[in-house]
Design an enzyme around this catalytic site. Structure first.
Site, PDB file in Angstrom:
ATOM      1  N   CYS A 173     -10.179  -8.299  17.188  1.00  0.00           N
ATOM      2  CA  CYS A 173      -9.226  -8.439  16.081  1.00  0.00           C
ATOM      3  C   CYS A 173      -9.731  -7.790  14.776  1.00  0.00           C
ATOM      4  CB  CYS A 173      -8.965  -9.917  15.830  1.00  0.00           C
ATOM      5  SG  CYS A 173      -7.839 -10.193  14.461  1.00  0.00           S
TER       6      CYS A 173
ATOM      7  N   ARG B 123       7.132   0.025   1.789  1.00  0.00           N
ATOM      8  CA  ARG B 123       6.979  -1.106   2.698  1.00  0.00           C
ATOM      9  C   ARG B 123       5.833  -2.020   2.282  1.00  0.00           C
ATOM     10  NH1 ARG B 123       5.868   3.817   4.554  1.00  0.00           N
ATOM     11  NH2 ARG B 123       4.080   4.236   5.875  1.00  0.00           N
TER      12      ARG B 123
ATOM     13  N   ARG C  39      -8.719  -8.702  11.880  1.00  0.00           N
ATOM     14  CA  ARG C  39      -8.804  -9.728  10.821  1.00  0.00           C
ATOM     15  C   ARG C  39      -9.752 -10.856  11.219  1.00  0.00           C
ATOM     16  NH1 ARG C  39      -2.639  -8.874  10.153  1.00  0.00           N
ATOM     17  NH2 ARG C  39      -2.700  -6.948   8.967  1.00  0.00           N
TER      18      ARG C  39
ATOM     19  N   LYS D 133      -2.697   5.780   8.315  1.00  0.00           N
ATOM     20  CA  LYS D 133      -2.846   6.190   9.721  1.00  0.00           C
ATOM     21  C   LYS D 133      -2.756   7.709   9.827  1.00  0.00           C
ATOM     22  CE  LYS D 133      -0.414   2.096  11.310  1.00  0.00           C
ATOM     23  NZ  LYS D 133       0.101   1.715   9.980  1.00  0.00           N
TER      24      LYS D 133
ATOM     25  N   CYS E 138      -3.499 -17.936  15.037  1.00  0.00           N
ATOM     26  CA  CYS E 138      -3.034 -17.159  16.187  1.00  0.00           C
ATOM     27  C   CYS E 138      -3.058 -18.047  17.415  1.00  0.00           C
ATOM     28  CB  CYS E 138      -3.964 -15.978  16.448  1.00  0.00           C
ATOM     29  SG  CYS E 138      -3.880 -14.738  15.175  1.00  0.00           S
TER      30      CYS E 138
ATOM     31  N   ASP F 150      -6.432   4.279  12.082  1.00  0.00           N
ATOM     32  CA  ASP F 150      -6.082   3.666  10.801  1.00  0.00           C
ATOM     33  C   ASP F 150      -7.330   3.858   9.936  1.00  0.00           C
ATOM     34  OD1 ASP F 150      -4.459   2.418   9.052  1.00  0.00           O
ATOM     35  OD2 ASP F 150      -4.179   0.582  10.226  1.00  0.00           O
TER      36      ASP F 150
ATOM     37  N   ASP G 172     -10.406  -0.403  15.213  1.00  0.00           N
ATOM     38  CA  ASP G 172     -10.923  -0.481  13.840  1.00  0.00           C
ATOM     39  C   ASP G 172     -12.400  -0.884  13.863  1.00  0.00           C
ATOM     40  OD1 ASP G 172      -8.500   0.156  12.666  1.00  0.00           O
ATOM     41  OD2 ASP G 172      -7.844  -1.935  12.604  1.00  0.00           O
TER      42      ASP G 172
ATOM     43  N   CYS H  68      -8.327 -12.819  19.579  1.00  0.00           N
ATOM     44  CA  CYS H  68      -8.686 -11.626  20.347  1.00  0.00           C
ATOM     45  C   CYS H  68     -10.032 -11.120  19.837  1.00  0.00           C
ATOM     46  CB  CYS H  68      -7.631 -10.542  20.177  1.00  0.00           C
ATOM     47  SG  CYS H  68      -5.955 -11.162  20.389  1.00  0.00           S
TER      48      CYS H  68
ATOM     49  N   ARG I  73       0.827  -1.202   0.000  1.00  0.00           N
ATOM     50  CA  ARG I  73       0.000   0.000   0.000  1.00  0.00           C
ATOM     51  C   ARG I  73       0.863   1.254   0.000  1.00  0.00           C
ATOM     52  NH1 ARG I  73      -3.811  -0.449   4.630  1.00  0.00           N
ATOM     53  NH2 ARG I  73      -5.026  -1.623   3.135  1.00  0.00           N
ATOM     54  N   TYR I  74       1.901   1.256   0.833  1.00  0.00           N
ATOM     55  CA  TYR I  74       2.795   2.416   0.934  1.00  0.00           C
ATOM     56  C   TYR I  74       4.006   2.164   0.049  1.00  0.00           C
ATOM     57  CZ  TYR I  74      -0.095   3.088   5.047  1.00  0.00           C
ATOM     58  OH  TYR I  74      -1.159   3.234   5.882  1.00  0.00           O
TER      59      TYR I  74
HETATM   60  S1  SF4 Z   1      -5.320  -9.278  17.273  1.00  0.00           S
HETATM   61 FE1  SF4 Z   1      -6.014 -10.752  15.718  1.00  0.00          FE
HETATM   62  S2  SF4 Z   1      -4.183 -11.188  14.506  1.00  0.00           S
HETATM   63 FE2  SF4 Z   1      -3.506 -10.269  16.416  1.00  0.00          FE
HETATM   64  S3  SF4 Z   1      -3.094 -11.987  17.798  1.00  0.00           S
HETATM   65 FE3  SF4 Z   1      -5.184 -11.321  18.193  1.00  0.00          FE
HETATM   66  S4  SF4 Z   1      -6.437 -12.602  16.859  1.00  0.00           S
HETATM   67 FE4  SF4 Z   1      -4.358 -12.758  16.118  1.00  0.00          FE
END
Ligand code: SF4
Length: 432
Positions: free
Chosen positions: A158, A142, A160, A363, A151, A356, A319, A155, A138-139
């Site tokens: 998250c 990088r 994603r 950001k 994972c 973001d 997010d 979380c 995207r940038y």
């Molecule tokens: S925030 Fe999402 S990508 Fe990061 S460790 Fe937790 S579940 Fe995995």
């Protein structure tokens, strides 16, 4: 019970968040003796044991957390859509009886995940910016290299979460080779961010293959690794991993502590091992309602990070991902936190508060407003105590030019003096 009836019930009576018992929480060592009496130190200190024994079902979870039949039904409904995975180590940090416990909130599903309809699957448009599968460019300088969607812990906030539906995958060596090939052919890429999922779910030899290949690309200057292992399973940061990482520096590791209760001796030890291996450790926390949305918690978190020699780098506005709405805070909360920290502690302890932007627009930093008015000549500013000051805005003076060969250099003039005419044999034209 269906999702619809669950949503209707929650609207009628929002889930309460108050401790069911006044008992003090179990310490991690008591937790271990109570729930894992036969597990040896060697097993407990082995990340593979924790990984194999992750809690991934509501039935499993109910061995640790008191859940009524109705609560189990609700959580099963939620985890069918947004799965559950917690390491025994991370579970040992929770107050199991307190639904508001800041560690528990990050790991245990909530019916609010399906009750809320707002948000997007992929708010940062990462899939749109993929140049080859798994590589986001995207940038200009990088790229983001996503090696896996696995994972150690899932979380609840998250970004994603959308990937959780696809089951665990790791990109094949051929797919990783395509990403490396793109990087080899793109000389403006000087910074590669290895992410996931969590890239430290790969074995150390698997990860070494990627790092070693990247280090053979002359224009790749920096490698960054995004991982939550130091927080949710610090045992992963073992001697084998650190010895391997030390060969491929400079490596910057960005981790994700959100609450001071996560900075345990084990987690601080993991960060220390990384630093001794020459790996710089930064922290990127996410502002989460009920977890870390007060000045006091953020001060404790950032002071704890500095004691562990970790730099508080970013505080992200959460997010706007589907299933996370119950964690969102107005930006005023983040600004008040930064304002409550600035001046009251060292600037080293203050993260950059950023959004973001949706749709992959990058950001942007958010800071409280300390400049009340500004003209070409002056700024009127307030400090952290509310004192107003006037600050003279300096003019930009031209830089002295390097003299050409064979030409005499003009004399250095005092600030504010000008030259009307300069002759090498006569400097009388200089006046204030
Ligand atoms: S925030 Fe999402 S990508 Fe990061 S460790 Fe937790 S579940 Fe995995």
């Amino acid at each position: 019970m269906t999702e619809e009836s669950l949503i209707a019930e929650d609207k009628a009576e929002p889930p309460s968040c108050s401790p069911e018992a006044d008992e003090p929480p179990l310490s991690p060592s008591v937790f271990r003796r109570k729930f894992y009496p036969d597990v040896s130190d060697a097993q407990w200190n082995d990340w593979r044991w924790h990984f194999r024994n992750r809690i991934t079902s509501v039935e499993d979870l109910s061995r640790f957390i008191p859940l009524t039949v109705k609560e189990r039904t609700r959580l099963k409904l939620v985890s069918a859509r947004f799965p559950l995975a917690v390491t025994p180590y991370y579970l040992s940090l929770m107050d199991l009886d307190d639904p508001c416990d800041p560690v528990r909130l990050q790991a245990v599903p909530s019916s609010l995940e399906v009750a809320a309809g707002a948000g997007h699957e992929d708010p940062l448009a990462e899939e749109r910016d993929s140049v080859v599968p798994g590589l986001v460019h995207r940038y200009p300088d990088r790229v983001l290299m996503v090696l896996t969607d696995i994972c150690a812990m899932l979380c609840r906030h998250c970004t994603r979460k959308r990937e959780w539906h696809h089951g665990g995958w790791i990109h094949t060596p051929a797919e990783i080779e395509r990403m490396l090939d793109y990087i080899r052919r793109t000389p403006q890429v000087r910074d590669v961010i290895i992410s996931g999922g969590d890239p430290l779910t790969l074995s150390t030899p698997q990860l070494e293959k990627v790092l070693s290949a990247l280090r053979q690309i002359p224009h790749v200057e920096i490698i960054r690794i995004g991982t939550r292992f130091p927080v949710v399973l610090p045992q992963r940061i073992d001697e084998e991993l650190c010895a391997m990482l030390s060969k491929y520096g400079p490596i910057w590791l960005n981790t994700h502590f959100n609450h001071p209760n996560e900075i345990t001796p084990e987690a601080a030890g993991a960060c220390d091992r990384l630093l001794r291996a020459g790996v710089q450790v930064n922290n990127q926390s996410v502002l989460l309602r009920g977890v870390n949305d007060t000045v006091d918690t953020q001060l404790k978190l950032c002071h704890g990070l500095l004691r562990a020699k970790v730099r508080p780098y970013y505080l992200f506005q959460c997010d706007q991902v589907q299933g996370t709405e119950y964690f969102w805070t107005p930006v005023e909360v983040g600004l008040r936190i930064i304002e409550g920290m600035r001046g009251h502690t060292s600037g080293l302890a203050i993260p950059n508060y950023v959004i973001d932007l949706p749709d992959g627009r990058g950001k942007i930093p958010l800071t409280p407003n300390y400049v009340l008015t500004r003209t070409d000549h002056e700024l009127v500013v307030r400090n952290y105590e509310g004192h107003i000051s006037h600050f003279t805005n300096p003019k930009s003076a031209p830089l002295p030019r390097k003299p050409k060969v064979g030409v005499t250099a003009p004399p250095q003039l005092p600030f504010g003096w000008t030259v009307t005419e300069v002759k090498n044999e006569d400097r009388a034209g200089i006046r204030p």
